[in-house]
Design an enzyme around this catalytic site. Structure first.
Site, PDB file in Angstrom:
ATOM      1  N   SER A   1      54.400  63.892  72.424  1.00 44.19           N
ATOM      2  CA  SER A   1      54.361  62.830  73.422  1.00 44.19           C
ATOM      3  C   SER A   1      54.505  61.458  72.782  1.00 44.19           C
ATOM      4  CB  SER A   1      53.085  62.952  74.250  1.00 44.19           C
ATOM      5  OG  SER A   1      53.057  62.001  75.282  1.00 44.19           O
TER       6      SER A   1
ATOM      7  N   ASP B   1      55.962  62.909  80.831  1.00 44.55           N
ATOM      8  CA  ASP B   1      54.981  63.384  81.807  1.00 44.55           C
ATOM      9  C   ASP B   1      54.148  62.229  82.361  1.00 44.55           C
ATOM     10  OD1 ASP B   1      53.525  62.910  79.500  1.00 44.55           O
ATOM     11  OD2 ASP B   1      52.343  64.748  79.619  1.00 44.55           O
TER      12      ASP B   1
END
Length: 493
Positions: free
Chosen positions: A129, A278
């Site tokens: 991420s 996300d």
């Protein structure tokens, strides 16, 4: 497709016990070459697949997993190390005897979607991420895209991976490459009514992460349907070297490019993503970054206008505005501990239509109770079109009524997080605040409150403070608590 033709990684022939300390509260995250490498990825993949197959083959599991396929889907982000780690993980799963569907380069939400769409037993996204470039990790889900946490399966996977006591002599699983994103794109598009869209100019910053290809497909769909939008893309091409820095809009310096592009192009909205997209971050027409807690309130209101009396789930870090919006629009407010595995379970238990965290994670019942970074900006452009308002106009009332500090992070040098949290409770005990220990410590004094909690993923303690319409009081409390934390050896990060 044979495994030997496509998987270059070859595991060791013997598996001595090791310690794998890259397992966190609800995912796996580690420094490359330190506590995460291809051998560890292989062990995790094999352990995950073995446990899934054991559940699938039991009498109890058969009923629970009815109509599912003994397969796992897997994707990876753009990081240079992600493909190698993915290949090692795939090899582990194939050796465990489970079939594998390789989705190619993906964002995490594509794995969530594909796990349910392909009726697989589980899914894996290889991603770190927003972490530094020398990190990577794995996010795991089980059947129906349900999360896996340390309390619900992750510890079992860790124990098996560490022991190396894998079942031998399994028939090898089969590998299939399925990179078509059409079903995922079509599903995401169901969240927006294109006929309601008005002319809008958007700046979209993909941060050279995995978002660019998906943004292209969504924009193509919008354009083909006649949506009157103009899109300016920024840092759009996936690039594992991250030439414009690690995609993490939570860092103020990383917001500047998006803010400048919004102002220079006179755009209506700025949109930015982290590496595996996300999370979705929004900027108004003035280039101002909008704190995630106010976006939660905005989307909660939009959902309750469409679905009256539904449940909305939110985290305890910043609550005043979200609770006020939910109550004003006759929704059911359901609080949950922070973190995707907790939010998703609470949403499933309550049947909530929407859930949001101030960290810019947004969850949707109609997206398998999972978080998506693409759905929020589509909902926002629909909301701007329906209301005829700018983003600043939609959230300015929230910000004035319930100003907040944003999340303030501190590194610990003297005391550990539990010691500091206990000490701050004692410090304020004479004022008799309302206390909650759902997630760290929340103390509510009526006109203001704070939440102090340890990070689940980093060696940090995180502070959030908010007030009821009193910006001066908020500033005073921020200064007071920051000063006190320094006395406890907590240094602003």
């Amino acid at each position: 497709m044979s495994t030997s033709a496509t998987i270059g990684y070859q595991p060791a022939t013997e598996f001595n016990p090791i310690i794998i300390n890259s397992f966190k509260a609800y995912d796996i995250r580690g420094e490359l070459g330190v506590n995460l490498d291809e051998d560890i990825a292989y062990r995790i993949g094999r352990a995950f697949a073995q446990i899934l197959l054991q559940r699938y083959s039991t009498a109890d599991g058969t009923a629970e997993l009815k109509n599912l396929k003994p397969a796992v889907v897997i994707g990876s982000d753009i990081r240079h190390s992600s493909e190698q780690l993915k290949q090692a993980t795939i090899k582990g799963m194939l050796d465990a005897g489970i079939d594998v569907i390789d989705l190619g380069m993906t964002g995490t939400e594509e794995v969530y979607f594909a796990t349910s769409h392909y009726q697989a037993l589980g899914g894996i996204e290889v991603t770190a991420s927003h972490n530094p470039i020398n990190y990577n990790g794995l996010k795991l889900v089980k059947e129906h895209s349900k999360p896996i946490s340390a309390d619900d399966g992750l510890a079992e996977i860790q124990a098996l991976a560490e022991s190396g006591q894998f079942t031998a002599d399994n028939a090898l699983g089969k590998l299939q490459l399925l990179t078509d994103k059409s079903a995922y794109i079509n599903h995401v598009m169901t969240f927006v009514d294109i006929n309601k869209l008005k002319p809008l100019k958007l700046v979209i910053n993909s941060g050279n992460g995995s978002a660019g290809p998906v943004v292209d497909l969504l924009i193509d769909k919008l354009m083909q349907a006649g949506a009157p939008i103009e899109v300016i893309t920024l840092h759009h091409t996936p690039d594992s070297s991250f030439p414009n820095g690690i995609p993490n809009p939570m860092i103020e310096a990383n917001r500047v490019a998006t803010q400048q592009a919004v102002l220079e192009s006179k755009a209506d909205l700025g949109i930015a993503f982290d590496g595996d997209f996300d999370r979705c971050f929004l900027f108004d027409e003035y280039g101002d970054f909008i704190d995630g807690s106010y976006i939660v309130g905005m989307l909660a209101q939009a959902f309750l206008n469409k679905y009256p009396a539904e449940s909305i789930v939110y985290d305890p870090r910043v609550i005043y505005n979200t609770e006020a919006v939910i109550h004003e629009h006759n929704g059911n407010a359901v609080i949950s501990k922070s973190g995707h595995s907790f939010i998703k379970q609470v949403m499933r238990d309550s049947g909530a239509v929407y859930g949001g965290e101030m960290s810019a994670h947004h969850y949707f019942r109609d997206f398998f109770y999972c978080d998506s970074g693409m759905i929020p900006w589509l909902l926002t452009i629909e909301l701007l079109s329906i209301t005829g308002k700018t983003l600043s106009a939609l959230v300015s009332g929230y910000i004035k009524a319930y100003p907040s500090s944003g999340e303030l992070n501190f590194r610990l040098t003297t005391h550990d997080a539990p010691t500091i949290i206990s000490a701050i409770e004692v410090k304020f005990s004479a004022q008799n605040p309302t206390k909650s220990t759902l997630d760290g410590l929340s103390l509510n004094f009526g006109e203001w409150r704070f939440n102090l909690r340890a990070s689940n993923t980093e060696p940090l303690i995180r502070l959030n403070i908010e007030s009821c319409g009193d910006a001066e009081l908020l500033a005073t409390k921020i200064a007071d608590i920051q000063k006190w934390l320094v006395t406890q050896g907590a240094i602003a990060a």
